[in-house]
Design a protein around this motif. Structure first.
Motif, mmCIF file in Angstrom:
data_model
loop_
_atom_site.group_PDB
_atom_site.id
_atom_site.type_symbol
_atom_site.label_atom_id
_atom_site.label_comp_id
_atom_site.label_asym_id
_atom_site.label_seq_id
_atom_site.Cartn_x
_atom_site.Cartn_y
_atom_site.Cartn_z
ATOM 1 N N VAL A 540 19.204 -16.152 2.427
ATOM 2 C CA VAL A 540 18.317 -15.243 1.699
ATOM 3 C C VAL A 540 17.456 -14.481 2.694
ATOM 4 C CG1 VAL A 540 16.613 -15.053 -0.149
ATOM 5 C CG2 VAL A 540 18.246 -16.948 -0.153
ATOM 6 N N LEU A 541 17.381 -13.175 2.530
ATOM 7 C CA LEU A 541 16.500 -12.345 3.343
ATOM 8 C C LEU A 541 15.399 -11.800 2.449
ATOM 9 C CD1 LEU A 541 19.741 -11.638 4.063
ATOM 10 C CD2 LEU A 541 18.620 -10.541 6.010
ATOM 11 N N THR A 542 14.128 -11.964 2.853
ATOM 12 C CA THR A 542 13.017 -11.416 2.086
ATOM 13 C C THR A 542 12.248 -10.442 2.963
ATOM 14 O OG1 THR A 542 11.318 -13.020 2.702
ATOM 15 C CG2 THR A 542 12.818 -13.665 0.934
ATOM 16 N N ALA A 543 11.905 -9.293 2.423
ATOM 17 C CA ALA A 543 11.142 -8.280 3.158
ATOM 18 C C ALA A 543 9.870 -7.975 2.375
ATOM 19 C CB ALA A 543 11.983 -7.024 3.358
ATOM 20 N N PHE A 544 8.796 -8.675 2.728
ATOM 21 C CA PHE A 544 7.506 -8.544 2.053
ATOM 22 C C PHE A 544 6.400 -8.508 3.108
ATOM 23 C CE2 PHE A 544 10.321 -10.351 -1.006
ATOM 24 C CZ PHE A 544 9.931 -9.837 -2.236
ATOM 25 N N ILE A 545 5.365 -7.757 2.828
ATOM 26 C CA ILE A 545 4.212 -7.793 3.733
ATOM 27 C C ILE A 545 3.719 -9.229 3.854
ATOM 28 C CG2 ILE A 545 1.825 -7.030 4.101
ATOM 29 C CD1 ILE A 545 2.540 -4.438 2.619
ATOM 30 N N SER A 546 3.636 -9.912 2.730
ATOM 31 C CA SER A 546 3.134 -11.307 2.667
ATOM 32 C C SER A 546 1.998 -11.512 3.666
ATOM 33 C CB SER A 546 4.259 -12.312 2.906
ATOM 34 O OG SER A 546 5.012 -12.020 4.052
ATOM 35 N N LYS A 586 -2.024 7.279 3.852
ATOM 36 C CA LYS A 586 -2.826 8.475 3.554
ATOM 37 C C LYS A 586 -3.640 8.273 2.291
ATOM 38 C CE LYS A 586 -2.404 13.492 2.954
ATOM 39 N NZ LYS A 586 -1.457 14.648 2.879
ATOM 40 N N LYS A 587 -2.987 7.698 1.265
ATOM 41 C CA LYS A 587 -3.706 7.429 0.014
ATOM 42 C C LYS A 587 -4.810 6.390 0.223
ATOM 43 C CE LYS A 587 0.036 8.492 -3.238
ATOM 44 N NZ LYS A 587 0.923 7.946 -4.304
ATOM 45 N N ALA A 588 -4.499 5.363 1.038
ATOM 46 C CA ALA A 588 -5.484 4.308 1.295
ATOM 47 C C ALA A 588 -6.684 4.860 2.049
ATOM 48 C CB ALA A 588 -4.847 3.166 2.076
ATOM 49 N N ARG A 589 -6.446 5.733 3.040
ATOM 50 C CA ARG A 589 -7.542 6.318 3.811
ATOM 51 C C ARG A 589 -8.418 7.212 2.948
ATOM 52 N NH1 ARG A 589 -8.451 3.476 8.423
ATOM 53 N NH2 ARG A 589 -6.581 3.324 9.741
ATOM 54 N N SER A 590 -7.833 7.858 1.947
ATOM 55 C CA SER A 590 -8.598 8.761 1.078
ATOM 56 C C SER A 590 -9.284 8.028 -0.069
ATOM 57 C CB SER A 590 -7.671 9.840 0.512
ATOM 58 O OG SER A 590 -6.703 9.263 -0.366
ATOM 59 N N GLY A 591 -8.995 6.733 -0.201
ATOM 60 C CA GLY A 591 -9.616 5.943 -1.264
ATOM 61 C C GLY A 591 -8.839 5.926 -2.555
ATOM 62 N N GLU A 592 -7.657 6.577 -2.578
ATOM 63 C CA GLU A 592 -6.850 6.601 -3.801
ATOM 64 C C GLU A 592 -6.139 5.280 -4.040
ATOM 65 O OE1 GLU A 592 -4.316 10.134 -4.296
ATOM 66 O OE2 GLU A 592 -5.308 10.948 -2.513
ATOM 67 N N LEU A 593 -5.867 4.525 -2.962
ATOM 68 C CA LEU A 593 -5.127 3.276 -3.056
ATOM 69 C C LEU A 593 -5.988 2.141 -2.523
ATOM 70 C CD1 LEU A 593 -2.396 2.007 -3.772
ATOM 71 C CD2 LEU A 593 -1.647 2.482 -1.427
ATOM 72 N N LYS A 594 -6.413 1.262 -3.427
ATOM 73 C CA LYS A 594 -7.287 0.149 -3.058
ATOM 74 C C LYS A 594 -6.470 -1.072 -2.639
ATOM 75 C CE LYS A 594 -11.083 2.370 -4.148
ATOM 76 N NZ LYS A 594 -12.027 2.800 -3.096
ATOM 77 N N ASN A 595 -7.115 -1.972 -1.892
ATOM 78 C CA ASN A 595 -6.531 -3.250 -1.474
ATOM 79 C C ASN A 595 -5.239 -3.056 -0.679
ATOM 80 O OD1 ASN A 595 -8.518 -4.784 -2.996
ATOM 81 N ND2 ASN A 595 -7.392 -4.184 -4.822
ATOM 82 N N PHE A 596 -5.239 -2.072 0.217
ATOM 83 C CA PHE A 596 -4.039 -1.798 0.994
ATOM 84 C C PHE A 596 -4.108 -2.563 2.318
ATOM 85 C CE2 PHE A 596 -1.232 0.770 3.736
ATOM 86 C CZ PHE A 596 -0.086 0.751 2.950
ATOM 87 N N THR A 597 -3.054 -3.321 2.593
ATOM 88 C CA THR A 597 -3.038 -4.170 3.782
ATOM 89 C C THR A 597 -3.164 -3.346 5.056
ATOM 90 O OG1 THR A 597 -1.611 -5.734 2.640
ATOM 91 C CG2 THR A 597 -1.752 -5.942 5.032
ATOM 92 N N GLY A 598 -4.074 -3.780 5.924
ATOM 93 C CA GLY A 598 -4.316 -3.099 7.186
ATOM 94 C C GLY A 598 -5.470 -2.121 7.119
ATOM 95 N N ILE A 599 -5.830 -1.689 5.895
ATOM 96 C CA ILE A 599 -6.940 -0.742 5.729
ATOM 97 C C ILE A 599 -8.145 -1.453 5.109
ATOM 98 C CG2 ILE A 599 -7.682 1.458 4.746
ATOM 99 C CD1 ILE A 599 -5.482 1.658 6.890
ATOM 100 N N ASP A 600 -8.032 -1.859 3.857
ATOM 101 C CA ASP A 600 -9.156 -2.570 3.238
ATOM 102 C C ASP A 600 -8.754 -3.949 2.722
ATOM 103 O OD1 ASP A 600 -7.590 -1.589 1.211
ATOM 104 O OD2 ASP A 600 -9.235 -0.830 -0.017
ATOM 105 N N SER A 601 -7.604 -4.433 3.161
ATOM 106 C CA SER A 601 -7.188 -5.799 2.868
ATOM 107 C C SER A 601 -6.544 -6.360 4.130
ATOM 108 C CB SER A 601 -6.186 -5.828 1.703
ATOM 109 O OG SER A 601 -5.857 -7.161 1.359
#
Length: 639
Positions: A540-546, A586-601
């Motif tokens: 099994v191969l899984t590709a997740f940020i996890s 880009k969305k995370a930096r502009s505040g459109e996307l919350k809880n984005f890993t590496g930016i605000d999570s």
């Protein structure tokens, strides 16, 4: 008889009399600056438990910290930390011992600040009684209610509502009655019945040891008319209650000094045991009889709650640390799923699905919260929906353990029904809890034996089933590399399946968002599916940020040794953000996307991955070839 002999005799008689006194454990609690430490200092002073140097130091400190005149600041006897003295508050739990002619006491001075609620829970966990301090000027506050709710949860049956600082309200009977009426309504909602109300001034000493002339109205028939010391010397101690409960002995260790002796040691948490009693060992359910009750001072005919003993049995039974020895006719229950109440005591929120260590009695198991049924508002007692619990949050939750344990509901036995949760990475205590009852499904659902197992399925495929767990930042190249690895494995004739983060969220996990709690549940489900696919004999191969170590560790521990291969696709944030194929950064930096890993999570970097790919300096095909090479080395693929 000379003076020395007489003195030694008197000391010996005093110590014997002192040993026979009952011991009361109690706490002082309430909101900050309600006078808890002052009250304890006053009790120590009035019970003549202070040495001359302590009194001298207190007088000097009282002057240093601004107390004028003849009144001394008794709180300085208890607030030992410099930070506490500077702020005038209690931070740690301070334990003090004192005694009177009638009884011995251990008192825990617990913090009043909301952020130290966990310290209050610690102090209350072993208490027979509680003194709830209320500032007569401020009345009932949020922390007063929170501590009251915790006392009801923790099963403290005897409570004194000490309405303190009566000297600052001119010993007003009307003010006392107002507070009694307000608290009485709240206590009734909590089911607190043994509540005693006292008007006090810990600073002046009113109604602490002797009845105060400043409150003559308190002798009226509608009031208790007692003093605090009189209450403490006469209130019932829980030991008597626990001796009448069914026998329980959580096994602390197996005592095997030689081949001729095998005993099971621990402290009796409830009940009475006698030589010849029929007992049941749980969770195994095996039964035997008590052959001997062994102690340091010799064998006993019987032992009671609170005693530390070693039991030997007539039959050879497999017993380990963490098992519970119960009386056969009234054994503890066993289960692996429960409803419970949790008091969350950690800065980081409780996330359902995340694995924690659960310690109950002498046993430690792995546990996760499967569902938060509701959170309790301590002011209104209202039940509100919650997806996670924050610091000091109190919720009713469902628990799932990795194995069955022996337990009692907390109201019956605190020792076999109370537990703590421990963070597996930091080893810090994050919650205290009380078991209510076993969930019905824990009794009705059992593993079904199957004849075709994982080994048989893997044999037909000519491979070693395993999980390749690709983890890294968004844009690191996980999906691209995992896809190439699967193509290469497929070309070699291996049987595979790729679970990709985006694809899974279209079906299995379409109901989940991107909060920390949802990310934990996302990986929990993927881990369960991966386990089933490995059981089917697949690679099994899984590709997740996890992003969290705890969940990657949870997925690893569901599999056998060697079956989980963590592949860290190590790409610096700047490069991953530069790629931004999906436009998410880009969305995370502009505040459109919350809880984005590496930016605000946060992304928690793997510490020791089996395969570490320097994706910034490797092409995707080169990285895939490195993975294939490592799989050959590990014997997962043969060609």
């Amino acid at each position: 008889m000379n003076e020395t002999t007489l003195l030694e005799t008197n000391i010996e008689e005093y110590l014997k009399a002192h040993e026979q006194k009952s011991l009361l454990r109690f706490i002082t609690c309430g909101s900050v600056d309600d006078g808890k430490s002052t009250l304890i200092g006053r009790l120590l002073f009035e019970s003549k438990m202070l040495f001359e140097d302590q009194l001298a130091a207190m007088e000097a400190d009282s002057q240093k910290w601004g107390t004028q005149g003849e009144d001394m600041d008794f709180a300085l006897l208890v607030d030992g930390l410099a930070a506490e003295r500077e702020q005038g508050i209690t931070i740690d739990v301070a334990y003090r011992f004192f005694a009177t002619e009638k009884r011995k006491f251990i008192v825990a001075d617990t913090p009043g600040h909301e952020q130290y609620t966990r310290n209050m829970v610690t102090g209350a966990s072993t208490a027979d009684a509680a003194i709830l301090m209320v500032d007569a000027r401020k009345g009932i506050l949020t922390q007063t209610r929170r501590h009251s709710y915790l006392m009801s949860l923790l099963g403290i049956r005897n409570i004194v509502v000490a309405i303190n600082k009566m000297d600052l309200v001119d010993y007003s009977q009307a003010r006392f009655d107002d507070i009694v009426a307000e608290y009485g309504q709240f206590a009734e909602q909590l089911g607190l019945t043994n509540v005693t109300y006292l008007p006090l001034s810990a600073f002046k000493g009113d109604n602490i040891v002797t009845k105060s002339a400043n409150t003559p109205w308190f002798s009226a028939p509608q009031y208790a008319g007692t003093t605090l010391m009189e209450f403490l010397e006469t209130v019932e101690i829980n030991d008597a209650h626990m001796q009448s409960a069914p026998f329980r002995l959580p096994v602390q260790w197996v005592n095997r000094p030689n081949l001729d002796f095998r005993g099971f040691s621990g402290t009796i948490t409830s009940g009475v045991v006698k030589s010849g009693d029929r007992i049941r060992v749980q969770p195994s359910g095996k039964e035997s009889e008590v052959a001997r009750i062994v102690t340091y001072d010799g064998d006993l005919a019987q032992a009671i709650a609170g005693q530390s003993v070693t039991l030997t049995l007539k039959d050879e039974i497999d017993i380990s640390r963490g098992d519970v020895i119960s009386i056969a006719q009234a054994p503890a229950e066993t289960a692996d799923q429960f409803e419970s109440t949790l008091v969350w005591m950690n800065e980081a929120a409780l996330l359902p699905g995340r694995p924690y260590l659960l310690k109950v009695g002498t046993q430690t198991v792995t546990a996760s919260i499967t569902d938060i049924k509701y959170q309790v508002n301590v002011n209104t007692l209202e039940h509100t929906a919650a997806k996670q619990l924050e610091l000091n949050g109190i919720g009713v939750c469902n628990l799932s353990l990795d194995r069955a344990i022996a337990f009692d509901d907390y109201k019956t036995n605190k020792d076999t029904g109370g537990f703590i949760l421990i963070d597996r990475l930091s080893n810090t205590t994050v919650a205290a809890g009380m078991l209510h009852f076993a969930l019905r499904r824990s009794q009705n659902i059992h593993y079904q034996h199957v004849d075709v197992n994982k080994q048989a399925r893997a044999l037909t495929k000519g491979q070693t089933p395993s999980v390749l767990w690709f983890t890294g930042l968004s844009g690191a190249g996980k999906s691209t590399i995992a896809n190439l690895v699967e193509k290469k494995l497929h070309a070699l004739g291996n049987h595979t399946y790729l679970l990709d983060g985006d694809n899974v969220r279209h079906g299995l996990n379409k109901d989940l968002g991107f909060t920390d709690a949802d990310r934990v549940e996302n990986i929990r489900r993927v881990g369960e599916v991966s386990k089933l696919m490995v059981d089917a004999g697949l690679i099994v191969l899984t590709a997740f940020i996890s992003p969290f170590k705890a969940e990657r560790r949870m997925a690893r521990e569901q599999l056998a040794d060697g079956e989980f291969i963590e592949v860290f696709v190590d790409t610096p944030l700047a490069i991953a953000e530069e790629r931004d194929v999906k436009g998410l950064y880009k969305k995370a930096r502009s505040g459109e996307l919350k809880n984005f890993t590496g930016i605000d999570s946060a992304y928690e970097t793997p510490e020791a991955p089996e395969i570490h790919l320097d994706a910034a300096n490797l092409s995707a095909d080169e990285a895939a070839e490195l993975v294939i090479t490592e799989l050959r080395k590990r014997g997962i693929i043969l060609s």
